[in-house]
Every structure is written in C-alpha cells, then in structure tokens.
Design a protein around this motif. Structure first.
Motif, PDB file in Angstrom:
ATOM      1  N   TYR A 194     -52.728 -89.383  29.902  1.00 52.57           N
ATOM      2  CA  TYR A 194     -51.943 -88.790  30.976  1.00 52.57           C
ATOM      3  C   TYR A 194     -52.281 -89.371  32.338  1.00 52.57           C
ATOM      4  N   ASP A 195     -51.254 -89.484  33.180  1.00 48.49           N
ATOM      5  CA  ASP A 195     -51.392 -89.867  34.576  1.00 48.49           C
ATOM      6  C   ASP A 195     -51.286 -88.588  35.404  1.00 48.49           C
ATOM      7  N   ARG A 196     -52.289 -88.331  36.235  1.00 47.73           N
ATOM      8  CA  ARG A 196     -52.384 -87.080  36.981  1.00 47.73           C
ATOM      9  C   ARG A 196     -51.131 -86.789  37.811  1.00 47.73           C
ATOM     10  N   LYS A 197     -50.651 -87.755  38.570  1.00 49.56           N
ATOM     11  CA  LYS A 197     -49.490 -87.534  39.432  1.00 49.56           C
ATOM     12  C   LYS A 197     -48.247 -87.173  38.622  1.00 49.56           C
ATOM     13  N   LYS A 198     -48.066 -87.858  37.510  1.00 47.37           N
ATOM     14  CA  LYS A 198     -46.884 -87.590  36.682  1.00 47.37           C
ATOM     15  C   LYS A 198     -46.984 -86.234  35.994  1.00 47.37           C
ATOM     16  N   VAL A 199     -48.193 -85.854  35.584  1.00 44.58           N
ATOM     17  CA  VAL A 199     -48.373 -84.540  34.963  1.00 44.58           C
ATOM     18  C   VAL A 199     -48.088 -83.434  35.972  1.00 44.58           C
ATOM     19  N   LEU A 200     -48.583 -83.593  37.187  1.00 48.44           N
ATOM     20  CA  LEU A 200     -48.314 -82.587  38.223  1.00 48.44           C
ATOM     21  C   LEU A 200     -46.809 -82.460  38.474  1.00 48.44           C
ATOM     22  N   GLN A 201     -46.108 -83.574  38.485  1.00 46.52           N
ATOM     23  CA  GLN A 201     -44.653 -83.539  38.676  1.00 46.52           C
ATOM     24  C   GLN A 201     -43.974 -82.838  37.493  1.00 46.52           C
ATOM     25  N   ALA A 202     -44.450 -83.087  36.272  1.00 50.80           N
ATOM     26  CA  ALA A 202     -43.876 -82.428  35.093  1.00 50.80           C
ATOM     27  C   ALA A 202     -44.139 -80.924  35.124  1.00 50.80           C
ATOM     28  N   LEU A 203     -45.313 -80.528  35.586  1.00 48.01           N
ATOM     29  CA  LEU A 203     -45.612 -79.102  35.708  1.00 48.01           C
ATOM     30  C   LEU A 203     -44.731 -78.449  36.773  1.00 48.01           C
ATOM     31  N   ARG A 204     -44.481 -79.151  37.860  1.00 53.88           N
ATOM     32  CA  ARG A 204     -43.556 -78.637  38.881  1.00 53.88           C
ATOM     33  C   ARG A 204     -42.170 -78.436  38.278  1.00 53.88           C
ATOM     34  N   TYR A 205     -41.743 -79.425  37.514  1.00 49.13           N
ATOM     35  CA  TYR A 205     -40.437 -79.353  36.856  1.00 49.13           C
ATOM     36  C   TYR A 205     -40.369 -78.120  35.955  1.00 49.13           C
ATOM     37  N   HIS A 206     -41.447 -77.889  35.216  1.00 46.73           N
ATOM     38  CA  HIS A 206     -41.493 -76.726  34.331  1.00 46.73           C
ATOM     39  C   HIS A 206     -41.376 -75.427  35.122  1.00 46.73           C
ATOM     40  N   PHE A 207     -42.176 -75.294  36.175  1.00 47.42           N
ATOM     41  CA  PHE A 207     -42.165 -74.044  36.941  1.00 47.42           C
ATOM     42  C   PHE A 207     -40.825 -73.807  37.622  1.00 47.42           C
ATOM     43  N   ILE A 208     -40.258 -74.833  38.221  1.00 49.00           N
ATOM     44  CA  ILE A 208     -38.996 -74.665  38.938  1.00 49.00           C
ATOM     45  C   ILE A 208     -37.836 -74.405  37.970  1.00 49.00           C
ATOM     46  N   SER A 209     -37.953 -74.866  36.732  1.00 46.61           N
ATOM     47  CA  SER A 209     -36.866 -74.655  35.773  1.00 46.61           C
ATOM     48  C   SER A 209     -36.890 -73.267  35.128  1.00 46.61           C
ATOM     49  N   ARG A 210     -37.939 -72.489  35.361  1.00 45.93           N
ATOM     50  CA  ARG A 210     -38.022 -71.142  34.804  1.00 45.93           C
ATOM     51  C   ARG A 210     -36.980 -70.242  35.478  1.00 45.93           C
ATOM     52  N   PRO A 211     -36.210 -69.475  34.729  1.00 45.77           N
ATOM     53  CA  PRO A 211     -35.153 -68.653  35.320  1.00 45.77           C
ATOM     54  C   PRO A 211     -35.677 -67.614  36.321  1.00 45.77           C
ATOM     55  N   GLU A 212     -36.803 -66.992  36.017  1.00 43.40           N
ATOM     56  CA  GLU A 212     -37.315 -65.970  36.930  1.00 43.40           C
ATOM     57  C   GLU A 212     -37.770 -66.578  38.261  1.00 43.40           C
ATOM     58  N   ILE A 213     -38.262 -67.799  38.234  1.00 39.49           N
ATOM     59  CA  ILE A 213     -38.677 -68.464  39.468  1.00 39.49           C
ATOM     60  C   ILE A 213     -37.443 -68.912  40.253  1.00 39.49           C
ATOM     61  N   ARG A 214     -36.428 -69.376  39.573  1.00 40.10           N
ATOM     62  CA  ARG A 214     -35.178 -69.733  40.263  1.00 40.10           C
ATOM     63  C   ARG A 214     -34.583 -68.532  40.987  1.00 40.10           C
ATOM     64  N   ILE A 215     -34.565 -67.389  40.311  1.00 41.52           N
ATOM     65  CA  ILE A 215     -34.035 -66.171  40.927  1.00 41.52           C
ATOM     66  C   ILE A 215     -34.866 -65.782  42.142  1.00 41.52           C
ATOM     67  N   LEU A 216     -36.174 -65.869  42.019  1.00 40.18           N
ATOM     68  CA  LEU A 216     -37.056 -65.551  43.144  1.00 40.18           C
ATOM     69  C   LEU A 216     -36.807 -66.486  44.321  1.00 40.18           C
ATOM     70  N   ILE A 217     -36.647 -67.766  44.061  1.00 39.14           N
ATOM     71  CA  ILE A 217     -36.367 -68.740  45.127  1.00 39.14           C
ATOM     72  C   ILE A 217     -35.043 -68.407  45.818  1.00 39.14           C
ATOM     73  N   ILE A 218     -34.029 -68.079  45.028  1.00 34.80           N
ATOM     74  CA  ILE A 218     -32.724 -67.734  45.602  1.00 34.80           C
ATOM     75  C   ILE A 218     -32.838 -66.483  46.475  1.00 34.80           C
TER      76      ILE A 218
ATOM     77  N   ARG B 182     -43.525 -70.171  27.566  1.00 39.44           N
ATOM     78  CA  ARG B 182     -44.629 -70.464  28.477  1.00 39.44           C
ATOM     79  C   ARG B 182     -45.587 -71.532  27.964  1.00 39.44           C
ATOM     80  N   SER B 183     -45.521 -71.877  26.718  1.00 35.66           N
ATOM     81  CA  SER B 183     -46.459 -72.809  26.107  1.00 35.66           C
ATOM     82  C   SER B 183     -45.726 -74.074  25.652  1.00 35.66           C
ATOM     83  N   PHE B 184     -46.238 -75.234  26.074  1.00 32.74           N
ATOM     84  CA  PHE B 184     -45.565 -76.476  25.740  1.00 32.74           C
ATOM     85  C   PHE B 184     -46.563 -77.628  25.696  1.00 32.74           C
ATOM     86  N   PHE B 185     -46.112 -78.750  25.139  1.00 31.61           N
ATOM     87  CA  PHE B 185     -46.918 -79.964  25.091  1.00 31.61           C
ATOM     88  C   PHE B 185     -46.099 -81.089  25.713  1.00 31.61           C
ATOM     89  N   LEU B 186     -46.763 -81.896  26.550  1.00 30.05           N
ATOM     90  CA  LEU B 186     -46.080 -82.995  27.234  1.00 30.05           C
ATOM     91  C   LEU B 186     -46.296 -84.302  26.492  1.00 30.05           C
TER      92      LEU B 186
END
Length: 158
Positions: free
Chosen positions: A7-31, A129-133
């Motif tokens: 794993y590359d640290r920067k890319k993993v952090l970006q993938a984790l951001r993608y995961h969090f932002i794609s969660r429906p409850e987080i999208r609703i909270l952002i809106i 909530r559980s996944f593998f990259l």
C-alpha cells in the motif's frame, strides 16, 4: 488471477476519504450542515440573526470537513497494521485467497456483499463498514477487465 501489492499511504488515505464520503449517513449530514450554513449566511446578510449563528454554521462545516477529510482517514490508517504489509491476492472461481508473510485467509465469494471502484482501488465490502482495498497500481488493462467481469458475476456493485 493473482496480484502482488503493498500500500501507498497517500492513496490509501484518499481511498478511505472516498469510503467515508460515499456513506449515505455522512452525505446527509454534509447536506444538512451545508443547508444550515447557507441559511445562517443568508439570514446574517439580511440582518435577521446575530453573527454567532453564522459563525456556528461555519465552524460546524469546517470541523465536519476536517474530520471526514483528515481525522477519520488518518485514525483508520494508523490503527490498521494491514497497510504496512505486502500481499498476494488470488482470485479464483471458488474463492479469494489473500496471502502475506503472516499467513493466508480464504474468503468465499458469499463473504462479500458488494464492491466499488475508486480511482486507485477496488473496495471489496464484507458489510457496510468492513472492507478490503485492492490497489489497481500493478494491474494491467486486461487483468482489470477480467477482474471486473469476475467481480460482477460473483458479487455485484453498490
């Protein structure tokens, strides 16, 4: 089909951001926070509310974005030893095998609920909530197309 990766640290952090932002409850909270901040700004401009409400909306928005963009991904990355290892993953018709220096694990295709693709990874979800990259860095075009077809036939997308 097999793939060796680390794993590359920067890319993993970006993938984790993608995961969090794609969660429906987080999208609703952002809106909701964005709507609150916009309404507070408009009401402040019209002199209907005091500046504290506008400041509160702005601070909520800044805190929320900082937490989803920096704090949550960094916390997950630092807690997980997985991102420090090197792996070989083998995709077969019957199961998926993940091997490292520590050993191996076999996952039946039924263990996965869905998968999604982000720019640098394939996220194999066990549950919401559980996944593998799986990094796409070392994948050839042909390998990527074959893997997508296998994943579509065995799992399905979100």
């Amino acid at each position: 089909m097999h793939l060796s990766f680390s794993y590359d640290r920067k890319k993993v952090l970006q993938a984790l951001r993608y995961h969090f932002i794609s969660r429906p409850e987080i999208r609703i909270l952002i809106i909701l926070v964005n709507v609150f901040a916009i309404v507070a700004a408009v009401l402040f401009y019209m002199k209907k509310v005091r500046p504290e409400y506008f400041l509160l909306g702005s601070c909520l928005w800044l805190f929320m974005m900082a937490s989803f963009w920096y704090l949550l991904p960094l916390t997950v990355y630092k807690r997980s030893q997985t991102f420090l290892d090197s792996f070989t993953i083998v995709f077969r018709e019957e199961f998926v095998r993940l091997e490292s220096t520590r050993g191996y694990v076999d996952w039946n295709w039924s263990s996965f609920s869905t998968y999604i693709e982000s720019p640098n990874f394939i996220h194999l979800y066990f549950n919401t909530r559980s996944f593998f990259l799986v990094p796409k860095d070392n994948m050839s075009q042909e390998f990527t197309h074959e893997l997508r077809a296998l994943l579509r036939s065995k799992i399905g997308t979100k």
